[in-house]
Design a protein around this motif. Structure first.
Motif, mmCIF file in Angstrom:
data_model
loop_
_atom_site.group_PDB
_atom_site.id
_atom_site.type_symbol
_atom_site.label_atom_id
_atom_site.label_comp_id
_atom_site.label_asym_id
_atom_site.label_seq_id
_atom_site.Cartn_x
_atom_site.Cartn_y
_atom_site.Cartn_z
ATOM 1 N N TRP A 8 -9.196 22.304 -39.029
ATOM 2 C CA TRP A 8 -9.360 23.295 -39.054
ATOM 3 C C TRP A 8 -10.259 22.899 -37.159
ATOM 4 O O TRP A 8 -10.822 21.775 -37.230
ATOM 5 N N TYR A 41 -20.107 32.181 -36.441
ATOM 6 C CA TYR A 41 -19.971 31.108 -35.407
ATOM 7 C C TYR A 41 -21.192 31.371 -34.563
ATOM 8 O O TYR A 41 -21.936 30.432 -33.820
ATOM 9 N N SER A 50 -14.247 29.055 -41.841
ATOM 10 C CA SER A 50 -14.994 29.973 -41.676
ATOM 11 C C SER A 50 -14.032 31.846 -40.717
ATOM 12 O O SER A 50 -12.750 30.861 -40.232
ATOM 13 N N ASP A 51 -14.224 32.301 -40.785
ATOM 14 C CA ASP A 51 -13.222 33.452 -39.865
ATOM 15 C C ASP A 51 -14.442 33.754 -38.407
ATOM 16 O O ASP A 51 -15.753 33.542 -38.217
ATOM 17 N N LEU A 52 -13.406 34.236 -38.160
ATOM 18 C CA LEU A 52 -14.214 34.325 -36.130
ATOM 19 C C LEU A 52 -14.775 36.722 -36.196
ATOM 20 O O LEU A 52 -14.085 37.056 -36.583
ATOM 21 N N ASP A 53 -15.753 36.150 -35.951
ATOM 22 C CA ASP A 53 -16.263 37.535 -36.391
ATOM 23 C C ASP A 53 -16.825 38.043 -34.741
ATOM 24 O O ASP A 53 -17.429 37.482 -33.766
ATOM 25 N N LEU A 79 -8.095 31.389 -34.854
ATOM 26 C CA LEU A 79 -8.838 32.316 -36.412
ATOM 27 C C LEU A 79 -8.866 33.029 -36.641
ATOM 28 O O LEU A 79 -8.207 34.702 -35.522
ATOM 29 N N SER A 80 -8.557 33.450 -37.713
ATOM 30 C CA SER A 80 -8.416 34.772 -38.046
ATOM 31 C C SER A 80 -9.387 35.302 -37.570
ATOM 32 O O SER A 80 -10.539 35.276 -37.477
ATOM 33 N N CYS A 81 -9.624 37.173 -37.616
ATOM 34 C CA CYS A 81 -10.247 37.156 -36.139
ATOM 35 C C CYS A 81 -10.768 39.325 -36.906
ATOM 36 O O CYS A 81 -9.919 39.445 -37.235
ATOM 37 N N ASP A 82 -12.115 39.485 -37.715
ATOM 38 C CA ASP A 82 -12.911 40.355 -36.829
ATOM 39 C C ASP A 82 -13.336 41.228 -36.006
ATOM 40 O O ASP A 82 -14.413 40.025 -35.249
#
Length: 113
Positions: A8, A41, A50-53, A79-82
């Motif tokens: 990661w 983050y 953890s995903d990325l906001d 990373l996957s992101c919202d």
């Protein structure tokens, strides 16, 4: 070993990748005025999985979030992101509306661009 091992990215690697991505996006779309991170983050508590906001402030954003998000190549991030795309006026309103989201953004938002 016959198992696959996942590595990661570190928080610093993620933040550097987001900064580089943001600079490229601002060159591509000059109406992009700010890019911020929030959530784990933003709080500096991110870990494995953890995903990325991400918060994008675009002066010319229009339509709903689905239409707004289609402009941004989020798959290029590590990373996957919202993501949330707001105009400057919408951001100001969001930060002061007294909602749980406003509290989280006021507490955790870190600008990277």
């Amino acid at each position: 070993m016959t198992q696959s091992v996942w590595r990661w990215p570190t928080a610093d690697q993620v933040l550097e990748a987001v900064r580089a991505w943001a600079v490229i996006q601002q060159q591509r779309v000059p109406s992009l005025v700010r890019v911020g991170i929030f959530g784990s983050y933003g709080r500096c508590t991110a870990g494995f999985g953890s995903d990325l906001d991400l918060l994008l402030v675009d002066q010319q954003a229009w339509g709903g979030q689905v239409e707004r998000l289609q402009l941004w190549p989020l798959a290029e991030l590590p990373l996957s992101c919202d993501a949330l795309v707001l105009t400057p006026a919408e951001l100001e309103q969001r930060l002061t509306d007294g909602s749980r989201m406003a509290a989280e953004l006021n507490r955790d938002l870190r600008w990277v661009l």
